[in-house]
Design a protein around this motif. Structure first.
Motif, PDB file in Angstrom:
ATOM      1  N   LEU A 169       0.829  -1.205   0.000  1.00  0.00           N
ATOM      2  CA  LEU A 169       0.000   0.000   0.000  1.00  0.00           C
ATOM      3  C   LEU A 169       0.861   1.251   0.000  1.00  0.00           C
ATOM      4  O   LEU A 169       0.587   2.219  -0.734  1.00  0.00           O
ATOM      5  N   LYS A 170       1.938   1.242   0.796  1.00  0.00           N
ATOM      6  CA  LYS A 170       2.814   2.419   0.846  1.00  0.00           C
ATOM      7  C   LYS A 170       3.492   2.666  -0.501  1.00  0.00           C
ATOM      8  O   LYS A 170       3.594   3.810  -0.963  1.00  0.00           O
ATOM      9  N   LEU A 171       3.950   1.614  -1.162  1.00  0.00           N
ATOM     10  CA  LEU A 171       4.597   1.780  -2.461  1.00  0.00           C
ATOM     11  C   LEU A 171       3.605   2.295  -3.501  1.00  0.00           C
ATOM     12  O   LEU A 171       3.966   3.097  -4.367  1.00  0.00           O
ATOM     13  N   SER A 172       2.354   1.859  -3.407  1.00  0.00           N
ATOM     14  CA  SER A 172       1.343   2.355  -4.350  1.00  0.00           C
ATOM     15  C   SER A 172       1.080   3.834  -4.120  1.00  0.00           C
ATOM     16  O   SER A 172       0.905   4.601  -5.078  1.00  0.00           O
ATOM     17  N   LEU A 173       1.069   4.270  -2.863  1.00  0.00           N
ATOM     18  CA  LEU A 173       0.864   5.686  -2.561  1.00  0.00           C
ATOM     19  C   LEU A 173       2.033   6.526  -3.058  1.00  0.00           C
ATOM     20  O   LEU A 173       1.837   7.624  -3.606  1.00  0.00           O
ATOM     21  N   ASN A 174       3.254   6.021  -2.889  1.00  0.00           N
ATOM     22  CA  ASN A 174       4.404   6.792  -3.354  1.00  0.00           C
ATOM     23  C   ASN A 174       4.494   6.824  -4.876  1.00  0.00           C
ATOM     24  O   ASN A 174       5.000   7.791  -5.451  1.00  0.00           O
ATOM     25  N   MET A 236      12.648   8.694  -3.121  1.00  0.00           N
ATOM     26  CA  MET A 236      11.609   8.511  -4.128  1.00  0.00           C
ATOM     27  C   MET A 236      12.071   7.533  -5.200  1.00  0.00           C
ATOM     28  O   MET A 236      11.325   6.634  -5.611  1.00  0.00           O
ATOM     29  N   LEU A 237      13.296   7.684  -5.640  1.00  0.00           N
ATOM     30  CA  LEU A 237      13.807   6.780  -6.672  1.00  0.00           C
ATOM     31  C   LEU A 237      13.884   5.347  -6.148  1.00  0.00           C
ATOM     32  O   LEU A 237      13.532   4.396  -6.862  1.00  0.00           O
ATOM     33  N   LYS A 238      14.308   5.180  -4.901  1.00  0.00           N
ATOM     34  CA  LYS A 238      14.326   3.848  -4.280  1.00  0.00           C
ATOM     35  C   LYS A 238      12.929   3.231  -4.281  1.00  0.00           C
ATOM     36  O   LYS A 238      12.745   2.054  -4.638  1.00  0.00           O
ATOM     37  N   ASP A 239      11.925   4.013  -3.892  1.00  0.00           N
ATOM     38  CA  ASP A 239      10.562   3.490  -3.791  1.00  0.00           C
ATOM     39  C   ASP A 239       9.974   3.152  -5.154  1.00  0.00           C
ATOM     40  O   ASP A 239       9.239   2.171  -5.300  1.00  0.00           O
ATOM     41  N   LEU A 240      10.311   3.946  -6.165  1.00  0.00           N
ATOM     42  CA  LEU A 240       9.836   3.631  -7.511  1.00  0.00           C
ATOM     43  C   LEU A 240      10.467   2.340  -8.027  1.00  0.00           C
ATOM     44  O   LEU A 240       9.813   1.546  -8.704  1.00  0.00           O
ATOM     45  N   ASN A 241      11.729   2.134  -7.695  1.00  0.00           N
ATOM     46  CA  ASN A 241      12.376   0.875  -8.078  1.00  0.00           C
ATOM     47  C   ASN A 241      11.689  -0.313  -7.408  1.00  0.00           C
ATOM     48  O   ASN A 241      11.462  -1.357  -8.039  1.00  0.00           O
ATOM     49  N   LEU A 242      11.336  -0.154  -6.137  1.00  0.00           N
ATOM     50  CA  LEU A 242      10.650  -1.225  -5.413  1.00  0.00           C
ATOM     51  C   LEU A 242       9.266  -1.487  -6.007  1.00  0.00           C
ATOM     52  O   LEU A 242       8.843  -2.640  -6.129  1.00  0.00           O
ATOM     53  N   ALA A 243       8.564  -0.419  -6.381  1.00  0.00           N
ATOM     54  CA  ALA A 243       7.233  -0.577  -6.967  1.00  0.00           C
ATOM     55  C   ALA A 243       7.312  -1.300  -8.313  1.00  0.00           C
ATOM     56  O   ALA A 243       6.478  -2.150  -8.627  1.00  0.00           O
ATOM     57  N   ARG A 244       8.325  -0.975  -9.096  1.00  0.00           N
ATOM     58  CA  ARG A 244       8.468  -1.613 -10.409  1.00  0.00           C
ATOM     59  C   ARG A 244       8.813  -3.092 -10.279  1.00  0.00           C
ATOM     60  O   ARG A 244       8.538  -3.870 -11.196  1.00  0.00           O
ATOM     61  N   GLU A 245       9.410  -3.476  -9.160  1.00  0.00           N
ATOM     62  CA  GLU A 245       9.665  -4.901  -8.934  1.00  0.00           C
ATOM     63  C   GLU A 245       8.358  -5.669  -8.744  1.00  0.00           C
ATOM     64  O   GLU A 245       8.300  -6.872  -9.033  1.00  0.00           O
ATOM     65  N   LEU A 246       7.321  -4.983  -8.294  1.00  0.00           N
ATOM     66  CA  LEU A 246       6.022  -5.627  -8.086  1.00  0.00           C
ATOM     67  C   LEU A 246       5.231  -5.721  -9.384  1.00  0.00           C
ATOM     68  O   LEU A 246       4.613  -6.748  -9.669  1.00  0.00           O
ATOM     69  N   LEU A 247       5.250  -4.633 -10.163  1.00  0.00           N
ATOM     70  CA  LEU A 247       4.451  -4.604 -11.393  1.00  0.00           C
ATOM     71  C   LEU A 247       4.931  -3.459 -12.278  1.00  0.00           C
ATOM     72  O   LEU A 247       5.042  -2.319 -11.812  1.00  0.00           O
ATOM     73  N   GLU A 248       5.191  -3.747 -13.536  1.00  0.00           N
ATOM     74  CA  GLU A 248       5.552  -2.709 -14.500  1.00  0.00           C
ATOM     75  C   GLU A 248       4.276  -2.085 -15.051  1.00  0.00           C
ATOM     76  O   GLU A 248       3.402  -2.781 -15.567  1.00  0.00           O
ATOM     77  N   LEU A 249       4.166  -0.771 -14.904  1.00  0.00           N
ATOM     78  CA  LEU A 249       2.995  -0.031 -15.369  1.00  0.00           C
ATOM     79  C   LEU A 249       3.467   1.186 -16.161  1.00  0.00           C
ATOM     80  O   LEU A 249       4.523   1.756 -15.870  1.00  0.00           O
TER      81      LEU A 249
END
Length: 281
Positions: A169-174, A236-249
């Motif tokens: 949820l936190k990664l989706s918010l960021n 922010m860049l760290k969190d975007l990298n983590l989010a992309r590991e979950l799903l590429e959008l």
């Protein structure tokens, strides 16, 4: 939870320091730890104790809150613990990936401690005002025991269930935060390119349904093109990298490209994530 519960706090950065201060002001016995020990001094001056190591922090606290830069920093701290500790559990409030949180959970369990992942929504201004939003995942009983502690620096505390749902949820918010900021900067660039004053753009935006509290917070930084850190570009860049590991959008990837470009051109630690404005005309 009574205020005689001893709280340990690791991480005296731009988020951790004000969060710890709220705990001190609420009357909790507080011990703080930071790898750069000098960052503990403002809290010590207000009455907190200082631990010389993370293991010492666990040995002198009932609950330890961690607000560290990333999972590597947290795991490094945990690996330094070799003996028995007095703490009952650890609350990780930094933003890490769900896979990373599972590794941390295993290490914490091996120490015989409870674990709660509890990332926060909000940046430096919200931390200073005690208006963060806490997202918690873990054992229900442990969450209920520590929720009063978390409420000291938050306006709302959510329980997201077991496992690592709070991390997701936190990664989706960021991810949303990143794309909203880029969209704001692009709209402003479009106006400025055609001669519309930035002040007029923001004044009109403020009275429309399109406005958001985020835009009010970022307005002075973007309008003045001066970017003191509220949410570091590197985080922010760290969190975007983590989010992309979950799903590429598509939008997530486009935002990642903008922030990656900003990181290449700017010192990641010295600028707020809204410096992405400088990547546009």
């Amino acid at each position: 939870m009574a205020t005689n519960m001893r709280i340990g706090f690791a991480g005296m950065g731009i988020m951790g320091a004000p969060m710890a201060m709220h705990l001190l002001q609420a009357g909790y016995p507080l011990t703080v730890f930071n790898r750069s020990q000098e960052k503990c001094e403002p809290l010590v001056a207000k009455g907190a104790k200082k631990a010389a190591s993370f293991e010492q922090l666990l040995g002198s606290s009932d609950v330890v809150i961690c607000m560290l830069a990333d999972a590597a920093a947290l795991i490094q701290c945990l690996e330094q613990v070799t003996g028995e500790v007095e703490a009952q559990g650890i609350i990780n409030m930094g933003t890490i990936g769900p896979g990373e949180s599972s590794l941390v959970r295993e290490r914490v369990a091996s120490l015989g401690l409870h674990y709660l992942e509890a990332p926060v929504a909000g940046s430096k201004p919200a931390a200073e005002a005690g208006q963060l939003v806490v997202l918690g995942s873990g054992e229900t009983e442990w969450f209920e025991r520590v929720a009063p502690v978390l409420s000291c620096f938050s306006k709302q505390v959510f329980y997201c269930g077991s496992g690592n749902l709070a991390c997701v949820l936190k990664l989706s918010l960021n991810s949303l935060l990143a794309s909203m900021t880029v969209a704001l900067c692009e709209s402003l660039a479009l106006c400025e390119q055609s001669g519309v004053a930035p002040n007029d753009f923001f004044d009109v935006l403020a009275v429309t349904a399109l406005n958001a509290p985020l835009y009010d917070i970022k307005r002075p930084l973007i309008q003045n093109r001066n970017y003191p850190v509220q949410f570091p570009l590197m985080h922010m860049l760290k969190d975007l990298n983590l989010a992309r590991e979950l799903l590429e959008l598509p939008l997530l990837s486009a935002s990642h490209q903008q922030y990656s470009q900003a990181a290449l051109q700017r010192n990641e630690q010295d600028y707020d994530m809204s410096v992405v404005r400088e990547m546009l005309p």
